[in-house]
Structures are given as C-alpha cells and as structure tokens.
Scaffold this motif. Structure first.
Motif, short mmCIF file in Angstrom:
data_model
loop_
_atom_site.label_atom_id
_atom_site.label_comp_id
_atom_site.label_asym_id
_atom_site.label_seq_id
_atom_site.Cartn_x
_atom_site.Cartn_y
_atom_site.Cartn_z
N ASN A 89 -1.61 -3.28 -40.38
CA ASN A 89 -1.34 -3.98 -39.13
C ASN A 89 -2.63 -4.03 -38.35
O ASN A 89 -3.24 -2.99 -38.07
N LEU A 90 -3.06 -5.23 -38.00
CA LEU A 90 -4.26 -5.42 -37.18
C LEU A 90 -3.79 -5.40 -35.73
O LEU A 90 -3.08 -6.30 -35.29
N LEU A 91 -4.15 -4.35 -35.01
CA LEU A 91 -3.61 -4.09 -33.68
C LEU A 91 -4.44 -4.68 -32.55
O LEU A 91 -3.91 -4.93 -31.46
N ALA A 92 -5.72 -4.85 -32.78
CA ALA A 92 -6.64 -5.38 -31.76
C ALA A 92 -7.84 -5.96 -32.48
O ALA A 92 -8.11 -5.61 -33.63
N PRO A 93 -8.58 -6.86 -31.81
CA PRO A 93 -9.80 -7.37 -32.45
C PRO A 93 -10.73 -6.22 -32.82
O PRO A 93 -10.93 -5.29 -32.03
N ALA A 94 -11.27 -6.27 -34.01
CA ALA A 94 -12.15 -5.21 -34.52
C ALA A 94 -13.54 -5.40 -33.95
O ALA A 94 -14.39 -6.07 -34.54
N SER A 95 -13.75 -4.82 -32.78
CA SER A 95 -15.05 -4.94 -32.13
C SER A 95 -15.62 -3.55 -31.90
O SER A 95 -14.96 -2.55 -32.14
N GLY A 96 -16.84 -3.52 -31.45
CA GLY A 96 -17.52 -2.26 -31.22
C GLY A 96 -18.81 -2.22 -32.00
O GLY A 96 -19.14 -3.15 -32.73
N ASP A 97 -19.54 -1.13 -31.85
CA ASP A 97 -20.78 -0.96 -32.60
C ASP A 97 -20.50 -0.66 -34.06
O ASP A 97 -21.32 -0.92 -34.93
N GLN A 98 -19.34 -0.04 -34.32
CA GLN A 98 -18.95 0.29 -35.68
C GLN A 98 -17.45 0.50 -35.75
O GLN A 98 -16.79 0.65 -34.74
N LEU A 99 -16.95 0.49 -36.99
CA LEU A 99 -15.56 0.86 -37.25
C LEU A 99 -15.56 2.19 -37.98
O LEU A 99 -16.48 2.49 -38.74
N GLU A 100 -14.51 2.96 -37.75
CA GLU A 100 -14.30 4.19 -38.50
C GLU A 100 -12.87 4.18 -39.04
O GLU A 100 -11.92 4.05 -38.27
N ALA A 101 -12.74 4.27 -40.36
CA ALA A 101 -11.44 4.37 -41.01
C ALA A 101 -11.20 5.82 -41.38
O ALA A 101 -12.06 6.45 -42.00
N ILE A 102 -10.06 6.34 -40.99
CA ILE A 102 -9.70 7.73 -41.30
C ILE A 102 -8.46 7.70 -42.18
O ILE A 102 -7.37 7.35 -41.74
N GLY A 103 -8.66 8.07 -43.44
CA GLY A 103 -7.57 8.12 -44.40
C GLY A 103 -7.01 9.52 -44.50
O GLY A 103 -7.78 10.48 -44.66
N THR A 104 -5.70 9.65 -44.41
CA THR A 104 -5.04 10.95 -44.46
C THR A 104 -3.87 10.89 -45.44
O THR A 104 -3.04 9.97 -45.38
N VAL A 105 -3.80 11.87 -46.33
CA VAL A 105 -2.70 11.94 -47.29
C VAL A 105 -1.44 12.43 -46.57
O VAL A 105 -1.46 13.47 -45.91
N LEU A 106 -0.37 11.66 -46.70
CA LEU A 106 0.92 12.07 -46.15
C LEU A 106 1.73 12.84 -47.18
O LEU A 106 2.41 13.80 -46.84
N LYS A 107 1.69 12.40 -48.42
CA LYS A 107 2.42 13.06 -49.51
C LYS A 107 1.67 12.82 -50.80
O LYS A 107 1.40 11.69 -51.17
N SER A 108 1.31 13.91 -51.45
CA SER A 108 0.62 13.83 -52.73
C SER A 108 1.58 14.24 -53.83
O SER A 108 2.11 15.35 -53.81
N GLY A 109 1.81 13.33 -54.76
CA GLY A 109 2.69 13.63 -55.88
C GLY A 109 1.93 13.63 -57.20
O GLY A 109 0.73 13.36 -57.24
N ARG A 110 2.63 13.93 -58.28
CA ARG A 110 1.99 13.94 -59.59
C ARG A 110 1.52 12.55 -59.99
O ARG A 110 0.50 12.39 -60.63
N THR A 111 2.31 11.54 -59.61
CA THR A 111 2.00 10.16 -60.00
C THR A 111 1.63 9.31 -58.79
O THR A 111 0.61 8.65 -58.79
#
Length: 124
Positions: free
Chosen positions: A68-90
C-alpha cells in the motif's frame, strides 16, 4: 539493488533495513521516488529478513507481495524495514514499512506484507 543504489544498513535476526537515496534516476515525473523503486527495496528488505532465520544453504523467493502506497515517496532517502512475522519451514510471512526521511523526520510512505518460500540449493 546495485542498479538502484540501495544499501543494507542493518541486519538483525528477523529484521533488515535497506536505504535508498533520492536521486533523479529513481524518481518519477513529479519528483517522487518511483513506486517501482519503493517496492523493490520493500521486497528485498522482507526477503533478507527472512533469510536471517534460515540455514546458510537457503534462498527465498517471493510468493505473494502486497504493498500500500500511503503517501508520496519523498525525502532525502527512503528506508525499508523488513520484519519477520512468522517463520515456517516452507513459508515465511514478513511485514515491511517504508519511510521517507528528510531532516531526520520520518514519514511512512508504504506498508507491505509478503509471503516467501524457502528453497535450498544453488540460486539460479
């Protein structure tokens, strides 16, 4: 990621941060960072976060990705933070938040969720 000029800035167990500087090469016609570049760093942040929980011979492939794109992607830089919610075998589920950063002010510009599948063996 090399083509976009993105870089890993944090690698932790189940969490990865990727930053992308705002440059003309990654912007669209209005000067905002393009949704494709935003999506690419989000997808990679989640994928690398998942990899932190797997054995060294593992790889991941994205099975499903929703952003979901919530706002125009502006600024000096973007930072994406990926977080595991559930890790399974597959399958592993990750959440990714993408922030635009200007003068140390952070604005959430996108939120994503992805499903990844763990594969073993050589990539390619």
């Amino acid at each position: 990621m090399r083509l976009l000029g993105a870089r890993l800035t944090h690698i932790g167990l189940g969490q990865v941060h990727i930053e992308l500087a705002n440059r003309p090469e990654v912007t669209q016609q209005h000067g905002y960072i393009h949704a494709g570049a935003t999506s690419a760093i989000a997808d990679n942040a989640g994928g690398y976060a998942a990899l932190t929980l797997f054995p060294d011979d593992s790889e991941v492939l994205t099975v499903e990705f929703k952003i979901n794109l919530l706002a125009p992607a502006s600024g000096d830089q973007l930072e994406a933070i990926g977080t595991v919610l559930k890790s399974g075998r597959t399958l592993t589920i990750c959440r990714v938040d993408v922030f635009g950063i200007r003068d140390q002010q952070r604005t959430r510009v996108a939120a994503a969720q992805q499903t990844l599948i763990r594969v073993t063996g050589p990539a390619g």
